[in-house]
Design a protein around this motif. Sequence first.
Motif, mmCIF file in Angstrom:
data_model
loop_
_atom_site.group_PDB
_atom_site.id
_atom_site.type_symbol
_atom_site.label_atom_id
_atom_site.label_comp_id
_atom_site.label_asym_id
_atom_site.label_seq_id
_atom_site.Cartn_x
_atom_site.Cartn_y
_atom_site.Cartn_z
ATOM 1 N N ASP A 120 -1.244 -9.447 -8.608
ATOM 2 C CA ASP A 120 -2.621 -9.150 -8.218
ATOM 3 C C ASP A 120 -2.684 -8.277 -6.971
ATOM 4 O OD1 ASP A 120 -4.755 -10.444 -9.879
ATOM 5 O OD2 ASP A 120 -3.487 -12.200 -9.553
ATOM 6 N N LEU A 121 -1.756 -8.486 -6.056
ATOM 7 C CA LEU A 121 -1.762 -7.669 -4.837
ATOM 8 C C LEU A 121 -1.601 -6.192 -5.183
ATOM 9 C CD1 LEU A 121 0.348 -9.750 -2.279
ATOM 10 C CD2 LEU A 121 -2.099 -9.854 -2.778
ATOM 11 N N ILE A 122 -0.740 -5.911 -6.168
ATOM 12 C CA ILE A 122 -0.555 -4.527 -6.608
ATOM 13 C C ILE A 122 -1.822 -4.023 -7.300
ATOM 14 C CG2 ILE A 122 0.674 -3.031 -8.219
ATOM 15 C CD1 ILE A 122 2.427 -3.595 -5.954
ATOM 16 N N ASN A 123 -2.283 -4.772 -8.283
ATOM 17 C CA ASN A 123 -3.410 -4.310 -9.078
ATOM 18 C C ASN A 123 -4.678 -4.175 -8.240
ATOM 19 O OD1 ASN A 123 -4.043 -3.604 -11.911
ATOM 20 N ND2 ASN A 123 -5.584 -5.202 -11.695
ATOM 21 N N THR A 124 -4.930 -5.142 -7.375
ATOM 22 C CA THR A 124 -6.111 -5.080 -6.524
ATOM 23 C C THR A 124 -6.019 -3.926 -5.545
ATOM 24 O OG1 THR A 124 -6.413 -7.480 -6.703
ATOM 25 C CG2 THR A 124 -7.535 -6.370 -4.893
ATOM 26 N N SER A 125 -4.831 -3.645 -5.051
ATOM 27 C CA SER A 125 -4.659 -2.544 -4.105
ATOM 28 C C SER A 125 -4.786 -1.185 -4.781
ATOM 29 C CB SER A 125 -3.299 -2.663 -3.402
ATOM 30 O OG SER A 125 -3.256 -3.848 -2.626
ATOM 31 N N VAL A 126 -4.399 -1.104 -6.056
ATOM 32 C CA VAL A 126 -4.674 0.111 -6.834
ATOM 33 C C VAL A 126 -6.182 0.326 -6.893
ATOM 34 C CG1 VAL A 126 -4.662 1.067 -9.177
ATOM 35 C CG2 VAL A 126 -2.556 0.123 -8.206
ATOM 36 N N HIS A 127 -6.908 -0.740 -7.164
ATOM 37 C CA HIS A 127 -8.365 -0.675 -7.286
ATOM 38 C C HIS A 127 -9.018 -0.312 -5.946
ATOM 39 C CE1 HIS A 127 -12.274 -2.166 -9.068
ATOM 40 N NE2 HIS A 127 -12.558 -2.241 -7.771
ATOM 41 N N GLU A 128 -8.645 -1.015 -4.897
ATOM 42 C CA GLU A 128 -9.322 -0.846 -3.613
ATOM 43 C C GLU A 128 -8.837 0.373 -2.831
ATOM 44 O OE1 GLU A 128 -11.861 -2.497 -2.886
ATOM 45 O OE2 GLU A 128 -11.710 -4.213 -4.256
ATOM 46 N N ALA A 129 -7.580 0.741 -3.012
ATOM 47 C CA ALA A 129 -7.011 1.762 -2.133
ATOM 48 C C ALA A 129 -6.507 2.997 -2.875
ATOM 49 C CB ALA A 129 -5.892 1.145 -1.297
ATOM 50 N N TYR A 130 -5.355 2.886 -3.537
ATOM 51 C CA TYR A 130 -4.694 4.059 -4.132
ATOM 52 C C TYR A 130 -4.483 3.890 -5.622
ATOM 53 C CZ TYR A 130 -3.413 4.951 0.750
ATOM 54 O OH TYR A 130 -3.439 5.163 2.096
ATOM 55 N N PRO A 131 -5.100 4.716 -6.426
ATOM 56 C CA PRO A 131 -5.980 5.841 -6.080
ATOM 57 C C PRO A 131 -7.460 5.504 -6.248
ATOM 58 C CG PRO A 131 -5.215 6.106 -8.318
ATOM 59 C CD PRO A 131 -4.665 4.777 -7.833
ATOM 60 N N GLY A 132 -7.824 4.231 -6.003
ATOM 61 C CA GLY A 132 -9.186 3.773 -6.241
ATOM 62 C C GLY A 132 -10.158 4.134 -5.144
ATOM 63 N N HIS A 133 -10.841 3.122 -4.594
ATOM 64 C CA HIS A 133 -11.952 3.380 -3.679
ATOM 65 C C HIS A 133 -11.562 4.207 -2.457
ATOM 66 C CE1 HIS A 133 -14.588 0.936 -5.966
ATOM 67 N NE2 HIS A 133 -14.066 -0.237 -5.628
ATOM 68 N N TYR A 134 -10.409 3.905 -1.868
ATOM 69 C CA TYR A 134 -10.067 4.590 -0.625
ATOM 70 C C TYR A 134 -9.837 6.077 -0.861
ATOM 71 C CZ TYR A 134 -7.871 5.653 3.841
ATOM 72 O OH TYR A 134 -7.569 6.202 5.051
ATOM 73 N N VAL A 135 -9.152 6.410 -1.939
ATOM 74 C CA VAL A 135 -8.928 7.826 -2.232
ATOM 75 C C VAL A 135 -10.253 8.511 -2.550
ATOM 76 C CG1 VAL A 135 -7.851 9.462 -3.834
ATOM 77 C CG2 VAL A 135 -6.536 7.536 -2.942
ATOM 78 N N GLN A 136 -11.130 7.844 -3.266
ATOM 79 C CA GLN A 136 -12.433 8.449 -3.540
ATOM 80 C C GLN A 136 -13.187 8.706 -2.235
ATOM 81 O OE1 GLN A 136 -15.288 6.249 -6.077
ATOM 82 N NE2 GLN A 136 -15.596 8.198 -7.143
ATOM 83 N N PHE A 137 -13.088 7.791 -1.285
ATOM 84 C CA PHE A 137 -13.692 8.025 0.029
ATOM 85 C C PHE A 137 -13.066 9.231 0.723
ATOM 86 C CE2 PHE A 137 -12.091 7.261 4.384
ATOM 87 C CZ PHE A 137 -13.204 7.730 5.090
ATOM 88 N N LEU A 138 -11.741 9.361 0.650
ATOM 89 C CA LEU A 138 -11.089 10.483 1.321
ATOM 90 C C LEU A 138 -11.550 11.829 0.756
ATOM 91 C CD1 LEU A 138 -7.441 9.110 1.690
ATOM 92 C CD2 LEU A 138 -9.183 9.314 3.481
ATOM 93 N N TRP A 139 -12.014 11.833 -0.464
ATOM 94 C CA TRP A 139 -12.542 13.055 -1.068
ATOM 95 C C TRP A 139 -13.969 13.346 -0.635
ATOM 96 C CZ3 TRP A 139 -11.098 16.905 -4.617
ATOM 97 C CH2 TRP A 139 -9.757 16.864 -5.029
ATOM 98 N N LEU A 179 0.807 -1.220 0.000
ATOM 99 C CA LEU A 179 0.000 0.000 0.000
ATOM 100 C C LEU A 179 0.839 1.269 0.000
ATOM 101 C CD1 LEU A 179 -2.968 -0.928 2.371
ATOM 102 C CD2 LEU A 179 -2.888 -0.926 -0.120
ATOM 103 N N GLU A 180 1.902 1.298 0.801
ATOM 104 C CA GLU A 180 2.701 2.525 0.880
ATOM 105 C C GLU A 180 3.424 2.810 -0.432
ATOM 106 O OE1 GLU A 180 2.772 4.929 3.225
ATOM 107 O OE2 GLU A 180 1.103 3.745 4.034
ATOM 108 N N GLU A 181 3.860 1.748 -1.104
ATOM 109 C CA GLU A 181 4.517 1.942 -2.397
ATOM 110 C C GLU A 181 3.579 2.632 -3.388
ATOM 111 O OE1 GLU A 181 5.970 -0.651 -6.293
ATOM 112 O OE2 GLU A 181 5.494 -1.691 -4.419
ATOM 113 N N ILE A 182 2.333 2.162 -3.448
ATOM 114 C CA ILE A 182 1.382 2.715 -4.404
ATOM 115 C C ILE A 182 1.001 4.140 -4.012
ATOM 116 C CG2 ILE A 182 -0.826 2.352 -5.545
ATOM 117 C CD1 ILE A 182 -0.627 -0.589 -4.682
ATOM 118 N N ARG A 183 0.814 4.362 -2.730
ATOM 119 C CA ARG A 183 0.463 5.716 -2.266
ATOM 120 C C ARG A 183 1.565 6.706 -2.615
ATOM 121 N NH1 ARG A 183 0.769 9.352 1.974
ATOM 122 N NH2 ARG A 183 -1.236 10.240 2.635
ATOM 123 N N SER A 184 2.800 6.328 -2.378
ATOM 124 C CA SER A 184 3.925 7.208 -2.688
ATOM 125 C C SER A 184 4.012 7.504 -4.181
ATOM 126 C CB SER A 184 5.241 6.572 -2.212
ATOM 127 O OG SER A 184 5.255 6.438 -0.811
#
Length: 602
Positions: free
Chosen positions: A418-437, A340-345
Amino acid sequence: MSRFALVLMAITLSFLLNSAAMAVGVTGAETISPDGKQLMPSAQDNEFTGAVDAYFNQRFKDEPSWATAQGVHDYDNVLEDFSQAAFDRHAGEEQNWLDKFEHIDESRLSKVNKLDRALLMSDINSRLLALNDTQMWRKNPDYYSSRVTSSIFDLIKREFAPLDVRMQSVIAREKAIPAALDAGIKNLQPNLIPPVYADINLEQLPGVIDFYVTSVPLAFKDVKDASLQERLKSANEAVISALKQYEKHVRHLVEKKECTGAFALGEKNFSRKLLYEEMVDEPLDKLLADGYAELHKQQKQFVQLAHQVSNDSSVDAYFKSISRDHPSADKLLPSVSGVLEEIRSFCIEHNIVTIPSEERAKVEETPPFDRALTFASMDTPGPYESKARQAYYYVTLPEPGWSAEKTEEHLRSYSYGDLINTSVHEAYPGHYVQFLWSKQFPTKVRKLIGCNTNEEGWAHYCEQMMLDEGLRRGDSSLRMVQLHDALLRCCRYIVGIQMHTKGMTVDEGIAFFMKEGYMERANAERETRRGTMDPTYLYYTLGKMQILALRDDYKKMAGAHYSIKQFHDDFLGCGFPPIRIVRADLLNQPLTEEASKGDNHN
């Protein structure tokens, strides 16, 4: 032509006559005149926003579990009324609200309120369709057992109030669950229940029951009040007993082969569902042709890349070699957390999108009542949750009783790519970032009403976009995973339409996922069964295609000033309504005339 179609046509004509007016302001009731001066809200704006407040106050009262999920805690100690009389009453209430919003003069509303009115009326129409026509409350046993359990889970998972206060709310809701399940038994019509729905419910019920046996007492073990503990024990035991009776009832229906319903919505209801939920009104044959075109496009890229990087002539064999490289079941959750931190950065350093918070999501195992149809999901607090802001990234682990073969098939969906791609989808910049907005969504309507072509379309769009922007550039295995996930969504798109409008069977759907999407059988079965309950799960691919088209038009409008970060920020700032609403917002365009066509949807 439907009432909703007439509303959209009126909005279109109003925009064409008033295209110089632009909406601004946090309340959604202010406008800017052509000379740039700020205007006061009109009487119609005030009438509309007052009606919006009253409408949602009524919904919070009628749907206390939904209120809790949105962060409104006035009804935490109440459970929904699941009686047939309640469903009939809600249908009448929704129709009355639709009439009320229809009679508000939209020509004098600010731009944002015009769009919100269209969005709200569309949502009410979708609710009426569900109450009066598709009626899952008559045909899906899981509707009751999973909904009441989710209602309890929402009180446990976030610390929005002291533990003993939430415990009292749980006790109050649990006391109402036996009656809710009994109402479910009365409402469910065996001749309407598809056998696959009953099978899914029976697969999920052991996990649901175990939630009350294990998770609920554990959640409140630190409460010292002996009286509360005794009340919880009593209520919990009653729920467990009621769930076992419910399971016995459903199993009896299955064993006696009394579940004889068809899951297919049919063309009429499928089209209406798309119109009301997603503001999509293209003919089904056109949608299906677009889906096949996208499938073939993704397949071509998938095959070409496999042949470029592999000496093996079998694409399937090469992808399986990638899939075999996955963490063990006990390392799955830590492995997800680790990427997660890699993708967020990357999002920050490469100016992908503004991430408006330092908060982080917590990776946990999927709750038992959601495991039968879910691989991974993001559970975020509601837009009005002020205290408990924790979000959960859920990952479904293999069940302890599975065979080694089934466990391995399941884990192949969690390869390191898949861990990378799914985490892009679920977290950064996918669902989680949309929630933060969500705190910046402009109105109450935008905070509380959205759609899947936006929410899931955005997350799916991010998977391709992030690799296009250079995430782990040159990692062919990651690109293969991204393309494979795109194929999965294309198969959902096609299988959903085919099963619900063209007569495709479940077995044919499974075969389609396996052949066209290069999927393992266990996962193909899960995906097809999901499609029986989630008919319009084409929204991943459809939303992605809509966002890409919007981005192209936005780029043309911005010219030399275009930046992908600005597009993403502007997109997320609109909330998560249908892309037609976002298009009208970002490009200052009317809702297109196509959105007002409805002759074939009623």
